[in-house]
Motif scaffolding. Sequence first.
Motif, PDB file in Angstrom:
ATOM      1  N   PHE A  44       0.750  -1.005  -0.176  1.00 27.54           N
ATOM      2  CA  PHE A  44       0.244  -0.052  -0.073  1.00 27.54           C
ATOM      3  C   PHE A  44       0.836   1.260  -0.176  1.00 27.54           C
ATOM      4  O   PHE A  44       0.560   2.211  -0.649  1.00 27.54           O
ATOM      5  N   MET A  45       1.892   1.389   0.980  1.00 32.54           N
ATOM      6  CA  MET A  45       2.593   2.613   1.008  1.00 32.54           C
ATOM      7  C   MET A  45       3.561   2.735  -0.515  1.00 32.54           C
ATOM      8  O   MET A  45       3.379   3.878  -1.044  1.00 32.54           O
ATOM      9  N   GLY A  86       2.427   4.639  -7.273  1.00 33.82           N
ATOM     10  CA  GLY A  86       1.835   4.154  -8.215  1.00 33.82           C
ATOM     11  C   GLY A  86       1.480   2.733  -8.064  1.00 33.82           C
ATOM     12  O   GLY A  86       2.284   1.918  -7.601  1.00 33.82           O
ATOM     13  N   PRO A  87       0.288   2.225  -8.611  1.00 36.18           N
ATOM     14  CA  PRO A  87      -0.240   0.635  -8.472  1.00 36.18           C
ATOM     15  C   PRO A  87       0.834  -0.134  -9.280  1.00 36.18           C
ATOM     16  O   PRO A  87       1.152  -1.390  -8.857  1.00 36.18           O
ATOM     17  N   ALA A 108       4.533  -4.495  -8.674  1.00 34.71           N
ATOM     18  CA  ALA A 108       5.609  -5.208  -9.090  1.00 34.71           C
ATOM     19  C   ALA A 108       6.786  -5.573  -7.744  1.00 34.71           C
ATOM     20  O   ALA A 108       7.211  -6.442  -7.501  1.00 34.71           O
ATOM     21  N   ILE A 109       6.834  -4.339  -6.987  1.00 30.91           N
ATOM     22  CA  ILE A 109       7.653  -4.511  -5.765  1.00 30.91           C
ATOM     23  C   ILE A 109       6.990  -5.437  -5.193  1.00 30.91           C
ATOM     24  O   ILE A 109       7.537  -6.189  -4.086  1.00 30.91           O
ATOM     25  N   GLY A 110       5.744  -5.415  -4.614  1.00 27.53           N
ATOM     26  CA  GLY A 110       4.729  -6.179  -3.669  1.00 27.53           C
ATOM     27  C   GLY A 110       5.113  -7.952  -4.260  1.00 27.53           C
ATOM     28  O   GLY A 110       5.286  -8.624  -3.314  1.00 27.53           O
TER      29      GLY A 110
END
Length: 373
Positions: free
Chosen positions: A130-131, A137-138, A143-145
Amino acid sequence: MNMSDPLDPLSPSLNGSSSQRPGFMSRVRMRLNRSSPVSTSGDGYVEFGEFRGAAPAAQKVGTFAGVFCPVVLSMFSALVFIRMGYLVGNAGLLVTLAQFALAYLIVLFTVASICAISTNGAVEGGGVYFMISRTLGPEFGGAIGTLFFFANVVSSALCISACTEALVENFGPSGYLVAAGHGIPDSWWYRFLYRTILNATGLCVSLSGAALFARTSLAIWVTMLVCLCTVLLSFFITPPMEIEIPASNPLSANQSRFANYTGLSMATLRDNLYPQYGVDYSDGGQPVDFAAVFGVLFTGVTGVMAGANMSGELKNPSRSIPLGTLAALAFTLAWYLALSALAAAACSRELLQQDYVFLLPINIWPPAVATGN
């Protein structure tokens, strides 16, 4: 309708009759009107989550149980009880301290980013995903999530493997805490079974909800703190002795089966100041170098995201995340430095390199180390 009136994009079509069924956009507007009113600031900015209706009251956790304890437990991992001898015995005290400083400096940049994001706007459920999504941006957040998810999978595998190794070292056929030949079975398939049971147990605790997870983390943290205190006291209380090299070390078969625990000694400290890389008996005798030691050490400073990932379950995430994470960093660093210095001042290099569970035989109550593992 007067042609001078402003057009409402959610209103029914102007060409339709009033007796007709409401259009799609009109139904959307009616549905939105049934939700809670939208709160906006003076400049028209709408904060995240303000479009959602008020959620039912849920039990929330505070800074200590929700952030501090999970981060501490994630950072300690396998390094404290079964890899401290590997670090100091090969890299020496000075290089070990320098590597800890470098590792914590790297982690501090990440923590600073977490603190900046969590204190600059609303923080909801979703943790790091979320951060990042709110800031970049989503697309970046997704991608990082995804990478972070797989990193957590690998980290969980590391912790479970270390727990299984400690279980076999202490309660296996040649374990410290059982009579010879009377411990739990030890083979590749048995270790796979132990890891599966541990993994399933952790999954059940996680699925049960944040409240049970927080209570479990608090209980484990208190247990680990008691175990660490016994280790710290043991360095000052336990007299010098010879410690038998464990049977799990096949490389010492042609060497002396005993190594010296000297107690706190300046001579021992001087002998352990500088690097003297050997081999890793737990990895088939692979040579150890600076990069290998740093790779093992760095696993002990990861896990700082554990508190941020609890963002949706915290009473005040904007305060709890930075405060709890920074406090956990300071707490773990103090323990790592203290254990490194005491191990270098009290244990011969041979003991550190040949017996990774040396903390157990020198402890004033050996089961405490097994429990901490």
